[in-house]
Design a protein around this motif. Sequence first.
Motif, PDB file in Angstrom:
ATOM      1  N   SER A  23      -7.021 -31.841 -11.253  1.00 22.67           N
ATOM      2  CA  SER A  23      -7.022 -31.783  -9.806  1.00 22.67           C
ATOM      3  C   SER A  23      -5.671 -31.177  -9.444  1.00 22.67           C
ATOM      4  CB  SER A  23      -7.162 -33.177  -9.196  1.00 22.67           C
ATOM      5  OG  SER A  23      -6.844 -33.101  -7.817  1.00 22.67           O
TER       6      SER A  23
ATOM      7  N   LEU B  47      -1.518 -38.490  -5.005  1.00 22.99           N
ATOM      8  CA  LEU B  47      -0.308 -38.588  -5.812  1.00 22.99           C
ATOM      9  C   LEU B  47       0.412 -37.244  -5.879  1.00 22.99           C
ATOM     10  CD1 LEU B  47      -1.651 -38.001  -9.261  1.00 22.99           C
ATOM     11  CD2 LEU B  47      -2.894 -39.734  -7.999  1.00 22.99           C
TER      12      LEU B  47
ATOM     13  N   ASP C 128      -9.083 -34.673 -18.659  1.00 22.21           N
ATOM     14  CA  ASP C 128      -8.521 -34.521 -17.320  1.00 22.21           C
ATOM     15  C   ASP C 128      -7.015 -34.801 -17.437  1.00 22.21           C
ATOM     16  OD1 ASP C 128      -7.535 -35.059 -14.741  1.00 22.21           O
ATOM     17  OD2 ASP C 128      -9.370 -36.047 -14.061  1.00 22.21           O
TER      18      ASP C 128
ATOM     19  N   THR D  77      -4.699 -34.458 -14.967  1.00 22.26           N
ATOM     20  CA  THR D  77      -4.138 -34.503 -13.609  1.00 22.26           C
ATOM     21  C   THR D  77      -2.843 -35.316 -13.495  1.00 22.26           C
ATOM     22  OG1 THR D  77      -6.353 -34.276 -12.677  1.00 22.26           O
ATOM     23  CG2 THR D  77      -4.674 -35.177 -11.217  1.00 22.26           C
ATOM     24  N   PHE D  78      -2.757 -36.452 -14.217  1.00 28.03           N
ATOM     25  CA  PHE D  78      -1.574 -37.317 -14.102  1.00 28.03           C
ATOM     26  C   PHE D  78      -0.381 -36.772 -14.879  1.00 28.03           C
ATOM     27  CE2 PHE D  78      -2.852 -41.910 -12.780  1.00 28.03           C
ATOM     28  CZ  PHE D  78      -3.575 -41.418 -11.721  1.00 28.03           C
TER      29      PHE D  78
ATOM     30  N   ASN E  93      -6.312 -42.980 -14.808  1.00 32.78           N
ATOM     31  CA  ASN E  93      -6.240 -43.416 -13.429  1.00 32.78           C
ATOM     32  C   ASN E  93      -7.175 -44.606 -13.250  1.00 32.78           C
ATOM     33  OD1 ASN E  93      -6.190 -43.655 -10.668  1.00 32.78           O
ATOM     34  ND2 ASN E  93      -7.055 -41.661 -10.241  1.00 32.78           N
TER      35      ASN E  93
ATOM     36  N   SER F 111     -11.720 -28.027  -5.692  1.00 36.39           N
ATOM     37  CA  SER F 111     -11.234 -29.406  -5.807  1.00 36.39           C
ATOM     38  C   SER F 111     -11.260 -29.812  -7.276  1.00 36.39           C
ATOM     39  CB  SER F 111     -12.114 -30.377  -5.000  1.00 36.39           C
ATOM     40  OG  SER F 111     -13.378 -30.521  -5.618  1.00 36.39           O
ATOM     41  N   GLY F 112     -10.578 -30.912  -7.572  1.00 33.86           N
ATOM     42  CA  GLY F 112     -10.635 -31.458  -8.929  1.00 33.86           C
ATOM     43  C   GLY F 112     -12.050 -31.860  -9.286  1.00 33.86           C
ATOM     44  N   MET F 113     -12.762 -32.485  -8.348  1.00 28.32           N
ATOM     45  CA  MET F 113     -14.147 -32.888  -8.608  1.00 28.32           C
ATOM     46  C   MET F 113     -15.029 -31.669  -8.873  1.00 28.32           C
ATOM     47  SD  MET F 113     -14.392 -36.076  -8.941  1.00 28.32           S
ATOM     48  CE  MET F 113     -16.182 -36.218  -9.043  1.00 28.32           C
TER      49      MET F 113
ATOM     50  N   GLU G 105      -9.195 -39.146 -19.539  1.00 30.04           N
ATOM     51  CA  GLU G 105      -7.983 -38.663 -18.891  1.00 30.04           C
ATOM     52  C   GLU G 105      -6.838 -38.881 -19.881  1.00 30.04           C
ATOM     53  OE1 GLU G 105      -8.064 -40.907 -15.227  1.00 30.04           O
ATOM     54  OE2 GLU G 105      -9.786 -39.771 -14.493  1.00 30.04           O
TER      55      GLU G 105
ATOM     56  N   ALA H  44      -7.689 -28.769  -4.571  1.00 34.13           N
ATOM     57  CA  ALA H  44      -8.002 -27.663  -5.475  1.00 34.13           C
ATOM     58  C   ALA H  44      -8.137 -28.223  -6.876  1.00 34.13           C
ATOM     59  CB  ALA H  44      -6.898 -26.600  -5.451  1.00 34.13           C
TER      60      ALA H  44
ATOM     61  N   TYR I 223     -10.746 -41.702 -12.979  1.00 31.76           N
ATOM     62  CA  TYR I 223     -10.767 -41.523 -11.530  1.00 31.76           C
ATOM     63  C   TYR I 223     -12.114 -42.016 -10.958  1.00 31.76           C
ATOM     64  CZ  TYR I 223     -10.757 -39.038  -7.087  1.00 31.76           C
ATOM     65  OH  TYR I 223     -10.832 -38.721  -5.764  1.00 31.76           O
TER      66      TYR I 223
ATOM     67  N   ILE J  86     -14.370 -30.786 -12.482  1.00 29.46           N
ATOM     68  CA  ILE J  86     -14.910 -31.760 -13.441  1.00 29.46           C
ATOM     69  C   ILE J  86     -16.438 -31.730 -13.467  1.00 29.46           C
ATOM     70  CG2 ILE J  86     -15.138 -34.247 -13.884  1.00 29.46           C
ATOM     71  CD1 ILE J  86     -12.194 -34.407 -12.616  1.00 29.46           C
TER      72      ILE J  86
ATOM     73  N   THR K 103      -4.732 -30.737  -6.562  1.00 28.99           N
ATOM     74  CA  THR K 103      -4.370 -31.451  -5.335  1.00 28.99           C
ATOM     75  C   THR K 103      -3.130 -32.326  -5.511  1.00 28.99           C
ATOM     76  OG1 THR K 103      -6.772 -31.651  -5.067  1.00 28.99           O
ATOM     77  CG2 THR K 103      -5.408 -32.890  -3.529  1.00 28.99           C
ATOM     78  N   LYS K 104      -2.884 -32.781  -6.730  1.00 32.49           N
ATOM     79  CA  LYS K 104      -1.884 -33.808  -6.983  1.00 32.49           C
ATOM     80  C   LYS K 104      -0.539 -33.165  -7.357  1.00 32.49           C
ATOM     81  CE  LYS K 104      -5.548 -36.295  -6.293  1.00 32.49           C
ATOM     82  NZ  LYS K 104      -6.357 -36.853  -7.367  1.00 32.49           N
TER      83      LYS K 104
HETATM   84  C1  LIG Z   1      -7.709 -36.912  -7.591  1.00 32.86           C
HETATM   85  C2  LIG Z   1      -8.221 -36.883  -8.962  1.00 32.86           C
HETATM   86  C3  LIG Z   1      -9.386 -36.195  -9.273  1.00 32.86           C
HETATM   87  C4  LIG Z   1     -10.234 -35.502  -8.214  1.00 32.86           C
HETATM   88  O1  LIG Z   1      -9.575 -34.434  -7.649  1.00 32.86           O
HETATM   89  P1  LIG Z   1      -9.895 -33.870  -6.156  1.00 32.86           P
HETATM   90  O2  LIG Z   1      -8.974 -32.716  -6.036  1.00 32.86           O
HETATM   91  O3  LIG Z   1      -9.612 -34.985  -5.210  1.00 32.86           O
HETATM   92  O4  LIG Z   1     -11.332 -33.498  -6.143  1.00 32.86           O
HETATM   93  C5  LIG Z   1      -9.801 -36.171 -10.584  1.00 32.86           C
HETATM   94  N1  LIG Z   1      -9.113 -36.794 -11.550  1.00 32.86           N
HETATM   95  C6  LIG Z   1      -7.984 -37.480 -11.295  1.00 32.86           C
HETATM   96  C7  LIG Z   1      -7.264 -38.143 -12.409  1.00 32.86           C
HETATM   97  C8  LIG Z   1      -7.504 -37.552  -9.990  1.00 32.86           C
HETATM   98  O5  LIG Z   1      -6.383 -38.253  -9.735  1.00 32.86           O
END
Ligand SMILES: *Cc1c(COP(=O)(O)O)cnc(C)c1O
Length: 401
Positions: A203, A341, A182, A184-185, A157, A84-86, A153, A216, A110, A89, A205-206
């Motif tokens: 993350s 997202l 981070d 992710t965005f 977020n 996961s992203g968490m 980030e 992931a 986040y 991190i 996941t996004k």
């Molecule tokens: C969702 C998110 C995370 C956490 O990721 P997970 O995959 O849900 O653990 C971390 N940072 C940002 C900016 C996110 O949007």
Amino acid sequence: MSEKFDPATNIQDIQYFGEFGGVNPSITDSATYTFLEAGRMEEIFEHEIEGCYLYSRHWNPMNKYLADALAQMEGTETAQVMGSGMGAITSTLMELCASGDEIVASHTIYGGTYAFLKNYAPKFNVNTKFVNITNLESVKNAINENTKVIYCEALSNPLLEVADLPALSKLAKENNITLVVDNTFTPMIFSPNALGADVVAHSLTKFINGTNDTTAGCVCSSKEFIGKLMDVNTGSAMLLGPVLDSLRSSSILKNLRSLHLRIMQHSKNAMHLAHTFQAAGLKVKYPGLPDHPQHELMKSMMNEVYGFGGMLLIDTGSKENAYKVMEHMQNANVGYLAVSLGFYKTLFSAPGSSTSSEIPEGERDEMGMSEGLIRMSVGLDMDIERTGNIMLEQFKKINLV
Ligand SMILES: *Cc1c(COP(=O)(O)O)cnc(C)c1O
């Protein structure tokens, strides 16, 4: 002559063949690996050896393929994938800090990361000073001899603040601090490593996976740092164990192959909606609009072809307005009332009462996170003009336009 760094081209160039010449790598469906000689097992336990595998929490071929592609995307020496992203991190921060160390972090991050830094890390005597990351003076003032990490980030977020990565990197280097970003965005839009970040986390996941079928994460960095993270005796990721399953690695890698096209479409659609909403008199925040406080800064750092990203904010003035219009939009089938997202469909939520609810109310007000805020992850709609018009009709129902 050196070629310009491009994340998508870098990924396109990386090729793996599967068994029998498959155009995708074969999925390694094994947690453990056999050895012909007992002595070899000992060697591999002690040192990572290219192409040799022992146990799937350490490494497996499929996770390695995905990690290598992500390192190509971020332009780092190597990478590690996580469940996961968490997971990415928290293991990064646990690796970089020991009892007594401090972190300087942006206050708009986040909600899960905020909660980890605020409530969890202090159990290990790792404390965080939260700052306005767009104010370099306040970042500088928060640094002391115990500071080990600056954390932010690239695009935050949920407030969509842009961090000045070259300036933060300079500050970090002057003080012997690790800059963790981070991204992710803004995958592909920003290349934080090239802008001076030491560690880039995502993350997956996004946007990167883009199909909302799994969680992931990944950490992209130097061989030295990833080596520490994965050390069998001391590494945070190795010992805390946030492993990604290889079946999921395989599907994420295939989705990564079209990330550049998706990001361009998300950005194009978000830009259209930002203009449409602003022209209709709605309060919009989008880094692609010239009135965004860091619009010029973003332009100076971004890989331009990918646009300003798929995330935008609308301030509806009250929680009631936000809730009503989100329900109307979902009923009109232009998006889903859901957190997360990077999906094909637009997703929207009110961050104050969902993804950022970990942040205390007083602090949310201080950073300008009003209750009426709607965060939108704009989808891949082909006819965004139609979607925008339908969305505006929903805002009309609550008398905002
Ligand atoms: C969702 C998110 C995370 C956490 O990721 P997970 O995959 O849900 O653990 C971390 N940072 C940002 C900016 C996110 O949007």
